[in-house]
Design a protein around this motif. Structure first.
Motif, PDB file in Angstrom:
ATOM      1  N   LEU A 123       0.799  -1.087   0.224  1.00 20.41           N
ATOM      2  CA  LEU A 123       0.111   0.095  -0.205  1.00 20.41           C
ATOM      3  C   LEU A 123       0.606   1.235  -0.093  1.00 20.41           C
ATOM      4  O   LEU A 123       2.107   0.941   0.199  1.00 20.41           O
ATOM      5  N   ILE A 124       0.111   2.400  -0.163  1.00 23.06           N
ATOM      6  CA  ILE A 124       0.873   3.680  -0.172  1.00 23.06           C
ATOM      7  C   ILE A 124       0.516   4.380   1.132  1.00 23.06           C
ATOM      8  O   ILE A 124      -0.396   4.127   1.782  1.00 23.06           O
ATOM      9  N   PRO A 125       1.279   5.144   1.612  1.00 18.40           N
ATOM     10  CA  PRO A 125       1.296   5.686   3.084  1.00 18.40           C
ATOM     11  C   PRO A 125      -0.027   6.578   2.911  1.00 18.40           C
ATOM     12  O   PRO A 125      -0.307   7.347   2.115  1.00 18.40           O
ATOM     13  N   ASP A 126      -0.799   6.561   3.928  1.00 14.40           N
ATOM     14  CA  ASP A 126      -2.169   7.344   4.176  1.00 14.40           C
ATOM     15  C   ASP A 126      -2.060   8.039   5.395  1.00 14.40           C
ATOM     16  O   ASP A 126      -0.986   8.437   5.934  1.00 14.40           O
ATOM     17  N   SER A 127      -3.104   8.680   5.923  1.00 11.95           N
ATOM     18  CA  SER A 127      -3.459   9.465   7.016  1.00 11.95           C
ATOM     19  C   SER A 127      -2.385  10.863   6.865  1.00 11.95           C
ATOM     20  O   SER A 127      -2.041  10.954   7.987  1.00 11.95           O
ATOM     21  N   GLY A 128      -2.217  11.211   5.704  1.00  9.38           N
ATOM     22  CA  GLY A 128      -1.327  12.583   5.507  1.00  9.38           C
ATOM     23  C   GLY A 128       0.028  12.382   5.606  1.00  9.38           C
ATOM     24  O   GLY A 128       0.871  13.272   5.714  1.00  9.38           O
ATOM     25  N   GLY A 129       0.413  11.085   5.589  1.00  8.26           N
ATOM     26  CA  GLY A 129       1.867  10.791   5.622  1.00  8.26           C
ATOM     27  C   GLY A 129       2.823  11.337   4.665  1.00  8.26           C
ATOM     28  O   GLY A 129       3.913  11.932   4.914  1.00  8.26           O
ATOM     29  N   THR A 130       2.207  11.445   3.339  1.00 10.57           N
ATOM     30  CA  THR A 130       2.998  12.020   2.139  1.00 10.57           C
ATOM     31  C   THR A 130       2.724  13.365   2.152  1.00 10.57           C
ATOM     32  O   THR A 130       3.686  14.037   1.612  1.00 10.57           O
ATOM     33  N   TYR A 131       2.063  14.040   2.992  1.00  9.59           N
ATOM     34  CA  TYR A 131       2.196  15.458   3.421  1.00  9.59           C
ATOM     35  C   TYR A 131       3.198  15.873   4.418  1.00  9.59           C
ATOM     36  O   TYR A 131       3.862  16.666   4.323  1.00  9.59           O
ATOM     37  N   PHE A 132       2.961  15.387   5.498  1.00 11.44           N
ATOM     38  CA  PHE A 132       3.546  15.785   6.760  1.00 11.44           C
ATOM     39  C   PHE A 132       5.157  15.200   6.790  1.00 11.44           C
ATOM     40  O   PHE A 132       6.132  16.036   6.986  1.00 11.44           O
ATOM     41  N   LEU A 133       5.308  13.971   6.372  1.00 16.66           N
ATOM     42  CA  LEU A 133       6.614  13.483   6.550  1.00 16.66           C
ATOM     43  C   LEU A 133       7.711  14.282   5.704  1.00 16.66           C
ATOM     44  O   LEU A 133       8.915  14.595   6.449  1.00 16.66           O
ATOM     45  N   ARG A 174       7.555  17.359   4.604  1.00 16.79           N
ATOM     46  CA  ARG A 174       7.857  18.782   5.210  1.00 16.79           C
ATOM     47  C   ARG A 174       8.615  18.665   6.725  1.00 16.79           C
ATOM     48  O   ARG A 174       9.320  19.565   6.922  1.00 16.79           O
ATOM     49  N   LEU A 175       8.671  17.457   7.263  1.00 16.04           N
ATOM     50  CA  LEU A 175       9.369  17.325   8.604  1.00 16.04           C
ATOM     51  C   LEU A 175      10.778  16.801   8.282  1.00 16.04           C
ATOM     52  O   LEU A 175      11.718  17.415   8.841  1.00 16.04           O
ATOM     53  N   VAL A 176      11.075  15.948   7.214  1.00 13.55           N
ATOM     54  CA  VAL A 176      12.436  15.439   7.331  1.00 13.55           C
ATOM     55  C   VAL A 176      13.077  15.543   6.013  1.00 13.55           C
ATOM     56  O   VAL A 176      14.170  14.985   5.759  1.00 13.55           O
ATOM     57  N   GLY A 177      12.371  16.139   4.735  1.00 13.56           N
ATOM     58  CA  GLY A 177      12.877  16.518   3.556  1.00 13.56           C
ATOM     59  C   GLY A 177      12.501  15.222   2.695  1.00 13.56           C
ATOM     60  O   GLY A 177      11.985  14.153   3.146  1.00 13.56           O
ATOM     61  N   MET A 178      12.502  15.504   1.397  1.00 13.47           N
ATOM     62  CA  MET A 178      11.867  14.443   0.591  1.00 13.47           C
ATOM     63  C   MET A 178      12.766  13.154   0.431  1.00 13.47           C
ATOM     64  O   MET A 178      12.304  12.236   0.314  1.00 13.47           O
ATOM     65  N   GLN A 179      14.282  13.428   0.652  1.00  8.48           N
ATOM     66  CA  GLN A 179      15.017  12.092   0.411  1.00  8.48           C
ATOM     67  C   GLN A 179      14.852  11.193   1.374  1.00  8.48           C
ATOM     68  O   GLN A 179      14.420  10.068   1.237  1.00  8.48           O
ATOM     69  N   ARG A 180      14.767  11.779   2.705  1.00 12.09           N
ATOM     70  CA  ARG A 180      14.586  10.823   3.772  1.00 12.09           C
ATOM     71  C   ARG A 180      13.166  10.234   3.785  1.00 12.09           C
ATOM     72  O   ARG A 180      12.895   9.069   4.102  1.00 12.09           O
ATOM     73  N   ALA A 181      12.319  11.164   3.432  1.00  9.76           N
ATOM     74  CA  ALA A 181      10.617  10.463   3.533  1.00  9.76           C
ATOM     75  C   ALA A 181      10.602   9.489   2.398  1.00  9.76           C
ATOM     76  O   ALA A 181      10.008   8.555   2.690  1.00  9.76           O
ATOM     77  N   SER A 182      11.175   9.615   1.177  1.00  7.69           N
ATOM     78  CA  SER A 182      11.222   8.872   0.175  1.00  7.69           C
ATOM     79  C   SER A 182      11.634   7.370   0.662  1.00  7.69           C
ATOM     80  O   SER A 182      11.149   6.188   0.477  1.00  7.69           O
ATOM     81  N   ALA A 183      12.850   7.474   1.417  1.00  4.55           N
ATOM     82  CA  ALA A 183      13.697   6.351   1.642  1.00  4.55           C
ATOM     83  C   ALA A 183      12.876   5.599   2.799  1.00  4.55           C
ATOM     84  O   ALA A 183      12.381   4.193   3.076  1.00  4.55           O
ATOM     85  N   LEU A 184      12.230   6.349   3.771  1.00  7.04           N
ATOM     86  CA  LEU A 184      11.670   5.562   4.953  1.00  7.04           C
ATOM     87  C   LEU A 184      10.244   5.003   4.525  1.00  7.04           C
ATOM     88  O   LEU A 184       9.803   3.848   5.002  1.00  7.04           O
ATOM     89  N   MET A 185       9.494   5.623   3.527  1.00  7.53           N
ATOM     90  CA  MET A 185       8.304   5.076   2.968  1.00  7.53           C
ATOM     91  C   MET A 185       8.428   3.829   2.276  1.00  7.53           C
ATOM     92  O   MET A 185       7.832   2.947   1.989  1.00  7.53           O
ATOM     93  N   MET A 186       9.568   4.085   1.237  1.00  9.81           N
ATOM     94  CA  MET A 186       9.787   2.773   0.373  1.00  9.81           C
ATOM     95  C   MET A 186      10.249   1.433   1.024  1.00  9.81           C
ATOM     96  O   MET A 186       9.829   0.365   0.471  1.00  9.81           O
ATOM     97  N   THR A 187      11.187   1.881   1.911  1.00  7.44           N
ATOM     98  CA  THR A 187      11.937   0.585   2.715  1.00  7.44           C
ATOM     99  C   THR A 187      11.207   0.125   3.928  1.00  7.44           C
ATOM    100  O   THR A 187      11.294  -1.046   4.216  1.00  7.44           O
ATOM    101  N   GLY A 188      10.134   0.910   4.580  1.00  6.82           N
ATOM    102  CA  GLY A 188       9.722   0.643   5.665  1.00  6.82           C
ATOM    103  C   GLY A 188      10.564   0.185   6.815  1.00  6.82           C
ATOM    104  O   GLY A 188      10.443  -0.311   7.730  1.00  6.82           O
ATOM    105  N   ASP A 189      11.733   1.049   6.815  1.00  6.51           N
ATOM    106  CA  ASP A 189      12.678   0.928   7.972  1.00  6.51           C
ATOM    107  C   ASP A 189      12.243   1.711   9.236  1.00  6.51           C
ATOM    108  O   ASP A 189      11.397   2.476   9.317  1.00  6.51           O
TER     109      ASP A 189
END
Length: 262
Positions: free
Chosen positions: A141-151, A153-168
């Motif tokens: 699935l893709i991140p829901d509950s505003g995850g692709t909006y908030f994360l 903005r909080l940590v930057g695009m590069q980190r957000a992409s990595a955390l969402m794609m890897t699930g680390d």
């Protein structure tokens, strides 16, 4: 305090409303009764002038493990998109629209929608042993509950992409370091430190905090000129509050102010 068998416990004391996710046997994963109770209590907090700060936390070892997958499996299960639209999107919108500070007190693992509910709050604090996981990719699935909006903005695009794609998994300390959350507290003093923070917020000028929150909600959609104009509008409103007059008087009289939230 709510019925202890309820999927969400509610209490109000000294201006602080506490919403406690209460399905510890399934790591506070969200099902329909919990989601609807969550929405209703957030609406009640908005309407109740006695509420001046809100805490969202969980019972047991987890903050929230996200969606209860048992609810979305089987031949008669609702579509995932329906669950998101009816359960999670309203929760996120209500948190952001609430005219009082909302603190996520992350007592354990916050995974999937649970992580993103926390990140939607105004202030996120966590036990040192807590962790955050964007677990959606692990089930396709893709991140829901505003995850692709908030994360991002909080940590930057590069980190957000990595955390969402890897699930680390991200430890609480790592989450502070990357700007995902505000602060951690040692496990043995977590409840006391959270209570201190919430007492502080509940004793502050509630309308001024609400106007600050409303400006923050606008900031990523405004250019500088628009934000300055909006700031002027909200500052005018803040200057008309009883708490503004009390704050100025207390400063001039060299005493601690007593704010009432008005």
């Amino acid at each position: 305090m709510s019925d202890t068998s309820s999927p969400l416990l509610f209490s109000l004391a000294d201006g602080v409303a506490t919403l406690t996710l209460n399905r510890p046997g399934v790591f506070n994963s969200v099902n329909k009764p919990l989601a609807l109770a969550f929405q209703q209590h957030l609406r009640d907090c908005q309407a109740d002038a006695a509420v001046r700060a809100v805490c969202i936390t969980g019972t047991g070892r987890a903050f929230c493990a996200g969606q209860d997958l048992a609810e979305i499996t089987g031949p008669d299960a609702p579509e995932v998109a329906e669950i998101v639209e009816l359960h999670y999107n309203p929760i996120i919108s209500l948190i952001r629209e609430l005219d009082k500070p909302v603190v996520a007190a992350v007592n354990g693992v916050a995974a999937g929608a649970g992580a993103n509910i926390a990140l939607a709050c105004d202030i996120v604090v966590a036990r040192e042993s807590a962790s955050f996981i964007q677990a959606f990719s692990k089930i396709g699935l893709i991140p829901d509950s505003g995850g692709t909006y908030f994360l991002p903005r909080l940590v930057g695009m590069q980190r957000a992409s990595a955390l969402m794609m890897t699930g680390d998994k991200v430890s609480a300390a790592e989450a502070v370091q990357m700007g995902m959350i505000y602060k951690t507290f040692a496990d043995d003093v977590f409840e006391q430190e959270v209570a201190t923070l919430l007492r502080k917020l509940a004793g502050m000028p509630t309308k001024g905090l609400a106007y600050t929150k409303q400006l923050l909600n606008k900031t990523f959609g405004n250019d500088l000129t628009q934000q300055l104009r909006a700031k002027g509008d909200y500052q005018l409103r803040a200057g008309q509050t009883t708490d503004y007059r009390e704050g100025v008087a207390a400063f001039l009289e060299k005493r601690q102010p007593t704010f009432t939230g008005n």
